[in-house]
Design an enzyme around this catalytic site. Structure first.
Site, PDB file in Angstrom:
ATOM      1  N   HIS A   1     -26.524   3.003   5.512  1.00  0.00           N
ATOM      2  CA  HIS A   1     -25.977   3.684   5.563  1.00  0.00           C
ATOM      3  C   HIS A   1     -24.879   2.977   5.790  1.00  0.00           C
ATOM      4  O   HIS A   1     -23.971   3.835   6.567  1.00  0.00           O
ATOM      5  CB  HIS A   1     -26.561   4.789   6.719  1.00  0.00           C
TER       6      HIS A   1
ATOM      7  N   SER B   1       2.867  -1.387  -4.441  1.00  0.00           N
ATOM      8  CA  SER B   1       3.357   0.263  -4.564  1.00  0.00           C
ATOM      9  C   SER B   1       4.477   0.025  -4.701  1.00  0.00           C
ATOM     10  O   SER B   1       5.406  -0.976  -4.429  1.00  0.00           O
ATOM     11  CB  SER B   1       2.853   0.256  -3.111  1.00  0.00           C
TER      12      SER B   1
ATOM     13  N   LYS C   1       1.931  -3.388   0.240  1.00  0.00           N
ATOM     14  CA  LYS C   1       0.902  -3.306  -0.291  1.00  0.00           C
ATOM     15  C   LYS C   1      -0.064  -3.909  -1.563  1.00  0.00           C
ATOM     16  O   LYS C   1       1.558  -5.174  -1.903  1.00  0.00           O
ATOM     17  CB  LYS C   1       0.791  -2.195  -0.755  1.00  0.00           C
TER      18      LYS C   1
ATOM     19  N   ASN D   1      -3.117  -3.558  -3.655  1.00  0.00           N
ATOM     20  CA  ASN D   1      -3.494  -2.838  -4.321  1.00  0.00           C
ATOM     21  C   ASN D   1      -4.908  -3.290  -4.952  1.00  0.00           C
ATOM     22  O   ASN D   1      -4.169  -3.693  -5.991  1.00  0.00           O
ATOM     23  CB  ASN D   1      -3.317  -1.659  -4.859  1.00  0.00           C
TER      24      ASN D   1
ATOM     25  N   GLU E   1     -11.020  -0.741  -8.668  1.00  0.00           N
ATOM     26  CA  GLU E   1     -10.644   0.904  -8.110  1.00  0.00           C
ATOM     27  C   GLU E   1     -10.858   1.224  -9.985  1.00  0.00           C
ATOM     28  O   GLU E   1     -11.247   2.006 -10.670  1.00  0.00           O
ATOM     29  CB  GLU E   1      -9.185   1.268  -7.937  1.00  0.00           C
TER      30      GLU E   1
END
Ligand code: ARG
Length: 458
Positions: free
Chosen positions: A158, A279, A285, A287, A292
């Site tokens: 969970h 970014s 940033k 990323n 993704e």
């Protein structure tokens, strides 16, 4: 003009220009050129051997096709939309080059069995490549596991801290998934690897062809047994796309974990700079674009499977032009799966683990509560009672803002007099992990054995 078409005979009017573009597949099926030529070479040889066409024609066809192959590979072949697809582009060029003999090549064959052959030839090589990429990623995972064999991290259910596990054990979970993916690919290959040529348009052919000979030439262990099915079956492509969807589902789960682990909140791992981007506005940033994108590309692979399933749904036997829509989703799936596996293999190999952060997280969240219960069971308490005792001690700790290992002997004994000094040694992270020694458990000796097993299976 319709007269340029290989099938122009019964037509009085030229094809509408837009219809020509709309029905053409050459823009995407030209990637089958090699398979198309290979299939034609074998077909021509068989026609010659069976005395269906003269031997001199076989020689001329072979020579002409080899030249066309060279032209395509050196970028000198002009693909024409009005010739619709790769099959007619090549055949029409062959006839233009060698005349009469070229026009005999299509004897006893149809584009319907020809295209089925081409796709099977193409897909079977690609499946071998996909399997090799799966192996590459498995190697990277084994590398991560071996480099970090004793690193402890929290295991979750969970997405809540559950029990301490070895990071290497976590990596090996993905190895198991990939091993199944590979087995599915290899199993699907058996159904791909069947020769459909010889089915003709749908009913077979009136010529005394030798399909087994063609199969041998093209390395097919089997030939299809029903001409209608041969030209209308795309199950083999659907199987590949469904195995690919499951594989991408695995990569998307892994992606999600990598994305979470890369956050400043988790900080479990560092993906190397080469696999991340910055970014344009926020200077701080970094990323995790690669995971993704792979997570995102899972959507297109599922979509491709749904597209082809829907194309095939309710199609009456045998070939229908709808089936020309099989290629783009299939090709896109092949490219996406290979690309995702390759980039993952490289990224995982370079991934760095923040050992201390993982360990600190593993120690939190009462991750060794089950170990206390198991300890009480070993001292003679029934598991359900032990569960209750430990539940109470966790509630106490929450109240006192303490962790289980911080409880004093007095505190422990207030929950159960069966608890002794040896409790402390039983609830260290190492003790917790290494106690899980049965097959499939996270104990280090088990993980080492599994690494060895995976390596020796390869
Ligand atoms: N381009 C066609 C396809 O990909 C080849 C088969 C065409 N057959 C036909 N009868 N129109 O499906």
């Amino acid at each position: 003009m319709s007269k340029d078409k290989l099938w122009g005979g019964r037509f009085a009017q030229p094809t509408n220009k837009f219809v020509e573009e709309f029905t053409a597949s050459i823009d995407f099926d030209k990637r089958l050129y090699h398979q198309d030529i290979r299939g034609s070479l074998a077909h021509a040889r068989m026609l010659g051997k069976q005395g269906i066409i003269p031997h001199a024609d076989v020689v001329a066809i072979t020579d002409g096709l080899m030249k066309i192959l060279d032209q395509i590979e050196t970028g000198k072949f002009d693909f024409s939309v009005s010739l619709e697809d790769i099959h007619m582009n090549i055949e029409s060029r062959l006839s233009a080059k060698i005349g009469e003999a070229g026009k005999r090549l299509h004897t006893g064959r149809s584009r319907n069995d020809q295209v089925a052959l081409d796709i099977r030839l193409y897909l079977r090589d690609e499946i071998v490549e996909v399997s090799a990429y799966i192996d590459l990623l498995i190697d990277s995972l084994l590398f991560q596991a071996e480099q970090n064999i004793d690193v402890i991290m929290p295991g979750y259910t969970h997405l809540q801290t559950a029990q301490p596990i070895l990071y290497s054990h976590h990596m090996l979970a993905y190895v198991e998934m990939l091993k199944r993916d590979k087995a599915r690919m290899e199993d699907c290959l058996k159904r791909v690897n069947v020769l459909p040529l010889g089915a003709g348009a749908l009913a077979g052919t009136t010529f005394p062809i030798d399909r087994e000979y063609v199969a041998e030439q093209l390395d097919f262990p089997e030939v299809t047994r029903n001409s209608l099915d041969s030209v209308s079956d795309r199950d083999f492509a659907l199987e590949f796309m469904s195995a690919s969807s499951i594989l991408m589902m695995h990569l998307s789960r892994f992606s999600e974990e990598l994305i979470i682990w890369s956050t400043s909140e988790f900080k479990f791992i560092d993906l190397s700079d080469g696999f991340c981007t910055g970014s344009s506005i926020m200077p701080q940033k970094k990323n995790p674009d690669v995971p993704e994108l792979v997570r995102g590309k899972t959507g297109r692979v599922y979509g491709n499977l749904m597209a082809l399933l829907t194309v095939m749904k309710a199609l009456p036997l045998a070939y229908n032009k709808d089936m020309q829509e099989d290629k783009e989703p299939l090709f896109d799936t092949i490219d996406t799966v290979k690309g995702s596996l390759k980039i993952f293999a490289d990224m995982i190999r370079e991934m760095k683990v923040n050992v201390a952060t993982m360990r600190a997280a593993a120690a939190k969240g009462f991750s060794t509560a089950t170990d206390v219960a198991d300890y009480l069971v070993r001292k003679g308490m029934a598991f359900r009672d032990a569960h209750e005792v430990v539940g109470k001690s966790v509630a106490y700790c929450l109240n006192k803002k303490k962790d289980l290992p911080e409880l004093t002997m007095e505190e422990w004994q207030s929950f159960s007099t069966m608890i002794d000094e040896d409790i402390y040694d039983n609830i260290t992270l190492e003790a917790s992990v290494n106690a899980r020694r049965a097959t499939g458990g996270t104990a280090m000796e088990r993980v080492r054995q599994e690494i060895a097993r995976v390596k020796s299976d390869k």
